[in-house]
Each structure stands twice: as C-alpha cells, then as structure tokens.
Design an enzyme around this catalytic site. Structure first.
Site, PDB file in Angstrom:
ATOM      1  N   CYS A   9       0.831  -1.211   0.000  1.00  0.00           N
ATOM      2  CA  CYS A   9       0.000   0.000   0.000  1.00  0.00           C
ATOM      3  C   CYS A   9       0.863   1.259   0.000  1.00  0.00           C
ATOM      4  O   CYS A   9       0.563   2.233   0.681  1.00  0.00           O
ATOM      5  CB  CYS A   9      -0.943   0.011   1.190  1.00  0.00           C
ATOM      6  SG  CYS A   9      -2.261  -1.201   1.057  1.00  0.00           S
ATOM      7  N   ALA A  10       1.937   1.210  -0.759  1.00  0.00           N
ATOM      8  CA  ALA A  10       2.846   2.357  -0.873  1.00  0.00           C
ATOM      9  C   ALA A  10       3.411   2.381  -2.292  1.00  0.00           C
ATOM     10  O   ALA A  10       4.616   2.315  -2.495  1.00  0.00           O
ATOM     11  CB  ALA A  10       3.959   2.268   0.164  1.00  0.00           C
TER      12      ALA A  10
END
Length: 490
Positions: free
Chosen positions: A386-387
């Site tokens: 999630c980056a």
C-alpha cells in the site's frame, strides 16, 4: 494485564468486582508472550512445524496480557453511557479509563482530544474530514496510502521521496514556505511501513510550526516500536491502530488538538454525538463524543489500553533495544546470503524499526513468500505494501523478476516485534539461504495474482464453524482469487 491495571475501580462494599485488583505482576522479559506463539502449522511435505510470524507490520499478534484483559472484561461488558445497570457503570468507567491510558501512552497534552476509531486509516480520514476550509496538506510520496489518499480530497502538495532525512526537512520547509492558504498541515509517517526507516519528527514539527502549520503523524508503525511523546515531539495529531499494537480487536485512535475537531461536522451522525435533537435542528456534542456516534467498540478501546499499559510497563526503551538486537542479527544474516537485495530510502545504516524489505535475485517476491510459508512455516508479506509511489521510487535498477507483469514493483517484507526471538531470526535466515541455494522444492502456480502451492495438501483447521477443515481447495474455494491487491491495510 488485569482490568484493575487500567482503571482504579473500587466497587461498593460487598459488591462483586473484576477479580484482579491487586498490584500489577511483574512482566516477563522480552520477548513477551503472544497468542499463537505455540501455533503449529502444516507444510506441503506433510510435516508440522512451529509457526514463525514475520508479518508484524501488517498486523501484530495479540499480547497474552491483552487477551487476559479482554477475557476479564467480557463478563462485565455492557453498553456505555446512561445505562443504569451496574455492569454498564463499570463498562463506562473502563471506557473512560482506556481513553486516559492511551492519552498517557502517546504523551498527549492535557487539552488534547482522544477519539477512538477503527484503525489508523479511519483516524486519518476523520482528521481529513475535520480540516478547516482553505487548508493545504503537504505530504511525501513515500507515505502509506492511508496517509496520502484522504488528503487528496482537498488542496494538497505531494513532495518526492527524499534521499535523506535532511532532505525531507528541507523539502518540507520549502513547500510550507510556498503555501498561501490560511491553514496548513504537514502529514508524515513516524516510521516507513516499507523500509522501517524512522522519520525526523521533532525537526519536521519545528519546520511546520515555523510556517504556522500543524503536524499530523501516522504512527501505525512507530507506536509498537518506539516511545511517542506528542508534546515532546511537537506533533499536533497522532493516529495509530490497535491491531499493529498487539491488540487486534478493531480499535484505533486519533489524538490531538481539539479545535479543528470541535469545529468540524461530526464524522458520523447518530446517537451519542449529540446534546439535543429537535424537530428541525440538532446541537452536536463537543470533544471526543462528537466523532464517536453509535455504540463504541469498548473491547477495542480496552484492549488498546491494555497493550499500551503492557508496553509501558516493560519500557519502550527495552522494546527498542530488543528489536535493535534482532535487526542486527537478521541484517548480518541476510548480508551473508548471495543475491539478497535490501530496500532502503536513506541507506542501510539509517535508523529503523524491526522491518526488513528485500528481493532475492532470480526469484519472484511472491514465490519467495509462498515457499517460506509452504516449505518452512514462516509467514512474511509480499507485494507493494500500500505504498505504490514509494515502491516505484525504490525500484531503481531492480531485476525484472521483482515486478513481473505487475504495474508496481514488488518485494518481500519481514517484520517483527516484542514476540520475536533470536531463534526466529535464525530460522528465517536459514530458510532464505536454503531458497537461494536450492530454489523452491515444491511447484507453485498463480491464482488471482498470488503464488500458491500446486497442489496444496495442507489441511485447514475447523474454526468457528466457518472453516470446515480439510484440504486447501475445499476450505478456501474461489476466495483465493478474490484477494485484494492491497493487503497491508492500516
């Protein structure tokens, strides 16, 4: 961890009460007891081995003392506020005491508001919804999506991934100097969920305040590993999750200055958030109740407070020292394995928490993670965490197999904490060395973008009437192909 250690509750003479009202027992030395430490899992070869959890950064195991506190609470559980029953009175006092405990753990100022939420994502979305009009948010591309996407609904500036901590400070300074809106917010993480690197929070707070801005800290990864002092750091807001802090019962928190929160529309409209409702109007409550409509998650709040108390009792300096020893051990071990390439924003020696993210030359990250699980009983995380912007920036000249057909570069992340031992580290390093030397010894196939054993003979346990047990396919069915691409949610 007894309920009495969270609230100094004294019942009326002769009334029944939670059993443990005496002095806190001394906590064991690190590693701390966690639920699942004795878990045994099957391998594709038919063996059973002890499970090694190296996925703390996604969701940490429950501390045994936290489970004990929840078990002690449950017989007394009742809805809080205005209940006339004795159990409701006790539960209401526990909920208030949990709020004070969490405030103390993060070093909140006396005037700060403590709002219980579901998790860090929820807390940051709450703060985003409470921003005054004419607010500009400055953030870095290195942030977790939870500390990027909520701010994009308004005016925002995204800074590139800094090459050093000093560059982060300088870029924030330059960006805030150029912001002309009335209100400004600098939103940063305390520790990267990808590389584990620690951000220079006091310096960033000083920069923000020099330009009349406020500082919001995503402490989801920081809080389980380092002491937090809101006032000492100079941060205006901090958000964290219980499930990363060894209390996986659906609780989170936003702590910080109350003026923006009191001036904002309630995050949710409903009971508990109001003082008075008329035929054509409503008078909203102030403080934390304004944004806690509905029956709150008391179990989540009390479990979070119990985790805060347990970590405070053992001492966050001891936690940091324990993890530093483990980090040194795993780093030296991986450095001795050819083909292992670690990821870092600011270099391998930059201070960090117990997170090591890497790729193995010649092996897809998903294949590495699948083999560690299926052949060695070790749980890690693979993906982009999630980056996406940060992973793209870190990709550099990484070997093509790290990305494959994915739109975002991928890697393997091993993360650990207070329940991890040196033996766990050694087992992980030996497993990686075995994979590099011999390759996976089982066949794997792609299912919904995930590497899975083919076949997968590992039986699933019968749990809660939801998993019936039996072979992998029978237990999971089509769910394996429905896994969300972003699994490292806050």
């Amino acid at each position: 961890m007894s309920l009495a250690s969270i609230v100094d509750w004294r019942p009326a003479a002769g009334a029944p009460a939670p059993s443990a009202l005496g002095a806190l027992p001394s906590l064991p030395s690190l590693p701390l007891p966690v639920v699942g430490a004795d878990l045994s899992v099957p391998l594709v070869t038919g063996e059973q081995v002890g499970y090694v959890n190296f996925d703390y950064a996604a969701s940490a195991p429950c501390l045994r003392s936290v489970l004990d506190a929840v078990s002690e609470l449950l017989p007394w559980y009742s809805s809080v506020h205005r209940g006339a029953g004795f159990a409701s009175t006790v539960t209401t006092e526990l909920y208030a005491a949990a709020r004070r405990e969490v405030a103390g753990f993060v070093g909140a100022r006396d005037e700060d508001t403590v709002v219980f939420t579901r998790n860090t994502t929820d807390a940051l979305n709450l703060l985003a919804a409470a921003l005054p009009e004419d607010t500009t948010v400055v953030m870095f591309a290195s942030e977790h999506h939870a500390n990027q996407l909520p701010w994009r609904r308004g005016r925002f500036v995204v800074l590139p991934v800094p090459a050093s901590a000093d560059e982060a400070i300088a870029r924030a300074d330059d960006a805030l100097r150029g912001v002309r809106s009335r209100h400004r917010l600098l939103a940063v993480t305390g520790a990267s969920n990808v590389t584990g690197e620690l951000w220079p929070l006091p310096e960033l707070a000083a920069v923000a305040h020099r330009h009349g801005a406020r500082l919001a800290v995503d402490a989801a990864q920081l809080a389980p590993h380092r002491a937090i002092a809101l006032a000492g750091i100079g941060a205006d807001y901090v958000a964290l999750s219980g499930h990363k802090l060894y209390a996986p019962f659906g609780g989170g928190v936003l702590v910080g200055r109350g003026d923006w929160l009191d001036a904002a529309r309630p995050y949710l409209a409903g009971g508990g958030a109001v003082r008075r409702v008329t035929h054509d109007g409503v008078e909203w409550a102030s403080g934390a109740p304004r944004h806690e409509a509905g029956t709150p998650n008391v179990v989540g709040a009390v479990s979070l407070a119990a985790a805060c108390r347990a970590l405070s009792e053992v001492g966050m300096s001891a936690v940091a020292a324990h993890e530093a020893r483990l980090l040194d051990r795993i780093t030296r071990g991986l450095c001795a394995v050819p083909g292992v390439e670690r990821l870092a924003m600011w270099g391998p020696e930059s201070p960090r928490i117990g997170v090591v993210t890497f790729n193995v030359r010649g092996l897809h990250p998903g294949a590495v993670a699948a083999a560690l699980s299926a052949e060695h009983g070790i749980g890690v995380r693979d993906g982009s965490f999630c980056a996406h912007p940060l992973m793209t920036a870190l990709a550099g000249d990484r070997a093509p197999e790290a990305s494959g057909s994915a739109a975002v570069p991928l890697a393997v992340r091993a993360s650990f904490g207070v329940g991890t031992s040196a033996a766990d580290i050694d087992r992980f390093v030996l497993a990686i060395a075995d994979l590099v030397a011999r390759g996976p010894r089982w066949r794997y196939r792609l299912d919904g973008g995930r590497h899975v054993p083919d076949p997968d003979p590992r039986p699933r346990p019968a749990l809660a009437g939801l998993l019936a047990g039996g072979a992998a396919g029978a237990a999971l069915g089509p769910l394996a192909s429905q896994l969300a691409p972003c699994q490292a949610l806050l």
